[in-house]
Motif scaffolding. Structure first.
Motif, mmCIF file in Angstrom:
data_model
loop_
_atom_site.group_PDB
_atom_site.id
_atom_site.type_symbol
_atom_site.label_atom_id
_atom_site.label_comp_id
_atom_site.label_asym_id
_atom_site.label_seq_id
_atom_site.Cartn_x
_atom_site.Cartn_y
_atom_site.Cartn_z
ATOM 1 N N SER A 174 -30.831 5.437 -20.437
ATOM 2 C CA SER A 174 -30.306 4.172 -19.928
ATOM 3 C C SER A 174 -31.121 3.775 -18.707
ATOM 4 C CB SER A 174 -28.831 4.308 -19.537
ATOM 5 O OG SER A 174 -28.394 3.183 -18.799
ATOM 6 N N PRO A 175 -31.365 2.478 -18.496
ATOM 7 C CA PRO A 175 -32.097 2.059 -17.292
ATOM 8 C C PRO A 175 -31.435 2.512 -15.992
ATOM 9 C CG PRO A 175 -31.962 0.244 -18.851
ATOM 10 C CD PRO A 175 -31.070 1.338 -19.375
ATOM 11 N N CYS A 176 -30.127 2.794 -16.026
ATOM 12 C CA CYS A 176 -29.398 3.110 -14.798
ATOM 13 C C CYS A 176 -29.895 4.375 -14.121
ATOM 14 C CB CYS A 176 -27.896 3.216 -15.073
ATOM 15 S SG CYS A 176 -27.406 4.722 -15.936
ATOM 16 N N THR A 177 -30.628 5.243 -14.853
ATOM 17 C CA THR A 177 -31.176 6.459 -14.244
ATOM 18 C C THR A 177 -32.649 6.307 -13.884
ATOM 19 O OG1 THR A 177 -31.816 7.450 -16.366
ATOM 20 C CG2 THR A 177 -29.554 7.843 -15.606
ATOM 21 N N ASN A 178 -33.221 5.156 -14.195
ATOM 22 C CA ASN A 178 -34.645 4.930 -13.954
ATOM 23 C C ASN A 178 -34.851 4.413 -12.532
ATOM 24 O OD1 ASN A 178 -37.283 3.698 -13.872
ATOM 25 N ND2 ASN A 178 -37.301 3.720 -16.096
ATOM 26 N N GLY A 267 -23.470 -1.311 -16.632
ATOM 27 C CA GLY A 267 -23.805 -0.011 -16.068
ATOM 28 C C GLY A 267 -24.702 0.769 -17.004
ATOM 29 N N SER A 268 -24.322 1.996 -17.287
ATOM 30 C CA SER A 268 -25.136 2.833 -18.168
ATOM 31 C C SER A 268 -25.174 2.312 -19.592
ATOM 32 C CB SER A 268 -24.606 4.266 -18.154
ATOM 33 O OG SER A 268 -23.268 4.308 -18.631
ATOM 34 N N GLY A 269 -24.184 1.511 -19.966
ATOM 35 C CA GLY A 269 -24.193 0.863 -21.277
ATOM 36 C C GLY A 269 -24.220 1.839 -22.440
ATOM 37 N N PHE A 270 -24.830 1.410 -23.531
ATOM 38 C CA PHE A 270 -24.857 2.246 -24.729
ATOM 39 C C PHE A 270 -25.693 3.506 -24.513
ATOM 40 C CE2 PHE A 270 -23.731 -1.925 -26.467
ATOM 41 C CZ PHE A 270 -22.640 -1.579 -27.252
ATOM 42 N N GLY A 271 -26.717 3.421 -23.673
ATOM 43 C CA GLY A 271 -27.507 4.614 -23.379
ATOM 44 C C GLY A 271 -26.708 5.666 -22.645
ATOM 45 N N GLY A 272 -25.622 5.258 -22.003
ATOM 46 C CA GLY A 272 -24.803 6.188 -21.249
ATOM 47 C C GLY A 272 -24.082 7.218 -22.100
ATOM 48 N N VAL A 273 -23.990 6.978 -23.405
ATOM 49 C CA VAL A 273 -23.315 7.960 -24.261
ATOM 50 C C VAL A 273 -24.112 9.257 -24.355
ATOM 51 C CG1 VAL A 273 -22.280 6.092 -25.602
ATOM 52 C CG2 VAL A 273 -24.381 7.153 -26.430
ATOM 53 N N THR A 314 -24.380 7.516 -6.797
ATOM 54 C CA THR A 314 -25.059 6.909 -7.941
ATOM 55 C C THR A 314 -24.253 5.701 -8.379
ATOM 56 O OG1 THR A 314 -23.877 8.404 -9.442
ATOM 57 C CG2 THR A 314 -26.088 9.078 -8.717
ATOM 58 N N ASN A 315 -24.751 4.961 -9.326
ATOM 59 C CA ASN A 315 -24.012 3.764 -9.776
ATOM 60 C C ASN A 315 -24.117 3.611 -11.280
ATOM 61 O OD1 ASN A 315 -22.498 1.416 -9.748
ATOM 62 N ND2 ASN A 315 -24.174 0.107 -9.082
ATOM 63 N N TYR A 316 -23.833 4.692 -11.995
ATOM 64 C CA TYR A 316 -23.857 4.618 -13.454
ATOM 65 C C TYR A 316 -22.714 3.750 -13.975
ATOM 66 C CZ TYR A 316 -26.934 8.677 -12.809
ATOM 67 O OH TYR A 316 -27.942 9.517 -12.408
ATOM 68 N N SER A 317 -21.643 3.616 -13.180
ATOM 69 C CA SER A 317 -20.508 2.788 -13.592
ATOM 70 C C SER A 317 -20.825 1.305 -13.541
ATOM 71 C CB SER A 317 -19.298 3.070 -12.683
ATOM 72 O OG SER A 317 -18.911 4.416 -12.735
ATOM 73 N N GLY A 318 -21.905 0.940 -12.909
ATOM 74 C CA GLY A 318 -22.250 -0.476 -12.808
ATOM 75 C C GLY A 318 -21.338 -1.233 -11.860
ATOM 76 N N GLY A 319 -20.855 -0.558 -10.802
ATOM 77 C CA GLY A 319 -20.071 -1.242 -9.774
ATOM 78 C C GLY A 319 -18.632 -1.518 -10.128
ATOM 79 N N ILE A 320 -18.165 -1.019 -11.257
ATOM 80 C CA ILE A 320 -16.780 -1.281 -11.690
ATOM 81 C C ILE A 320 -16.158 0.018 -12.174
ATOM 82 C CG2 ILE A 320 -15.301 -2.537 -13.306
ATOM 83 C CD1 ILE A 320 -17.463 -4.690 -13.470
ATOM 84 N N GLN A 321 -14.962 0.322 -11.681
ATOM 85 C CA GLN A 321 -14.222 1.498 -12.140
ATOM 86 C C GLN A 321 -12.766 1.109 -12.338
ATOM 87 O OE1 GLN A 321 -15.506 3.817 -8.819
ATOM 88 N NE2 GLN A 321 -16.996 4.986 -10.000
ATOM 89 N N GLY A 322 -12.213 1.453 -13.480
ATOM 90 C CA GLY A 322 -10.847 1.053 -13.798
ATOM 91 C C GLY A 322 -10.694 -0.444 -13.932
ATOM 92 N N GLY A 323 -11.806 -1.128 -14.195
ATOM 93 C CA GLY A 323 -11.766 -2.582 -14.332
ATOM 94 C C GLY A 323 -11.812 -3.329 -13.020
ATOM 95 N N ILE A 324 -12.007 -2.591 -11.881
ATOM 96 C CA ILE A 324 -11.971 -3.182 -10.548
ATOM 97 C C ILE A 324 -13.281 -2.865 -9.831
ATOM 98 C CG2 ILE A 324 -10.758 -3.167 -8.324
ATOM 99 C CD1 ILE A 324 -8.230 -2.341 -9.893
#
Length: 424
Positions: A174-178, A267-273, A314-324
């Protein structure tokens, strides 16, 4: 329907070849300086005819404010905005072949099934011409968010066809680790993006290769798809509504409402799996960064907007956790398919289903939509954030009017009452 938002409500109107397109925006805060000059830059970035790899339709897309302001200041009443269709050519669609056959993968057939009638030229309401109203409304939201919170929303083209600015690898699925991607979303600006025309991919080599690829499809009367990546910076924590109106759900709704979209990931998106939880989890750390200068000097600071006490390592969540929102940058990607209207011969069937035939569509269309989709993605992101900000402001104001709870504490350990602010 044609309305988006609850607190900041946008209603768009118009078809691809009618007299004008535009929108009505309700819920704009009063007392903000606003003229056409605040809106026109994004309209110009979206307009057709801006390069040889976009549709040659020559529209200036000059926006006219019709209501809701006086002497260049918002009144708090609905703002009406209009853009004339000056280069409409409905005759391009007036031939017997296109009258008889629906264009493959276009909305001709589904609109006819839904309404029993359809626009005879262009794509009607399914045309990207409809997005003019979104971009105009988004420019208003962006100005408020920038002035009140220092929020920055920047989108850019990251993929065209098989070409990718950050292709997945075994090390970085995922780009999030690049590191290159993480640096880019922290530093990229709209001016930086627009220095890489015509594609708006912020890398000289990738931009040139993507330009060549789009040109090759254009020259074959064909089309190709791509991906737009977007980042939202300086977003306050606490935005988003559990459970069905999570911030990422609202963003997904907004992005998937844009014509030609086929995918959304955050965030990590589909690559995050492919990343185990022990690596994917974002550890919390104290936030020692200063409040953005614009926020410190704005009404937001006076209203009690705090600097977040925590941030994430880190920010693999893309700035959102629990929808917030958690205060970190929110970033996501939107996939756009290849435009359906192409000049290549395609097999199809007549509307009545009595005969098969071959259709080579006529008209002026983009061979790839992503270069012009960049400001549309930014606009829809701004509408989502604006709605979320106004919802949280209403909650904060309601809470601030309550008397203190004597002797009680909240989970933060601070005394409860008027001085406690969670989120915005």
């Amino acid at each position: 329907m044609s309305t988006f938002g609850e607190y900041f409500r946008v209603h768009t109107y118009g078809e691809s070849h009618c007299r004008s397109v535009g929108c009505i925006v309700d819920g704009v805060p009063p007392g903000m300086e606003l003229t056409e000059d605040d809106i026109q830059p994004q309209m110009t970035r979206r307009r057709p005819g801006q390069s040889n790899i976009t549709t040659p339709r020559n529209e200036k897309d000059r926006v006219l404010i019709q209501s809701g302001t006086e002497f260049g200041v918002t009144l708090g009443t609905p703002i009406g905005m209009m853009v004339l269709n000056e280069d409409q050519r409905p005759k391009d669609y007036g031939n017997k072949t296109m009258d008889r056959y629906p264009r493959p993968s276009h909305a001709d057939w589904t609109y006819l099934e839904k309404y029993g009638v359809k626009a005879s030229s262009g794509g009607g309401r399914s045309s990207a011409r409809e997005t003019i109203g979104r971009v105009a409304a988004g420019a208003i939201a962006e100005k408020y968010l920038r002035l009140a919170y220092g929020i920055e929303i920047v989108a850019f083209v990251s993929d065209v066809g098989h070409l990718s600015l950050f292709p997945p690898t075994a090390t970085h699925p995922s780009p999030c680790t690049n590191p290159g991607f993480l640096h880019l979303i922290e530093s990229i600006s709209r001016e930086g993006v627009d220095s890489f025309l015509p594609v708006r991919c912020p890398d000289a080599d990738a931009n040139a290769r993507m330009t060549d690829l789009i040109t090759a499809f254009r020259d074959k009367n064909d089309s190709i798809g791509g991906v737009v990546t977007c980042v939202i910076r300086n977003l306050p924590s606490g935005l988003g509504e559990p459970c069905f109106d999570k911030l990422e759900a609202k963003l997904a709704h907004a992005m998937m409402s844009i014509p030609a979209t086929k995918g959304f990931d955050l965030g990590s998106g589909f690559g995050g799996v492919q990343i185990p939880g022990s690596t994917h989890n974002d550890p919390f750390v104290p936030d020692t960064s200063p409040l953005p200068e614009v926020v410190a000097a704005s009404g937001a600071a006076r209203a009690g907007v705090p600097r977040p006490r925590l941030t994430t390592k880190t920010n693999y969540s893309g700035g959102i956790q629990g929808g917030i929102s958690n205060g970190a940058p929110v970033y996501f990607r939107v996939a756009f398919k290849a435009p359906a209207t192409i000049g290549v011969d395609q097999t199809t069937a007549t509307y009545d289903g009595d005969a098969e035939g071959v259709l080579a569509a006529k008209g002026r269309h983009d061979p790839c939509v992503v270069p012009r989709a960049v400001p549309i993605v930014e606009a829809m992101a701004s509408l989502v954030v604006m709605d979320a900000v106004l919802a949280q402001q209403a909650r904060h104001t309601a809470k601030s009017l309550l008397p203190p709870l004597a002797g009680r504490t909240v989970p933060s350990g601070k005394p409860a009452g008027n001085g406690v602010t969670e989120g915005v």
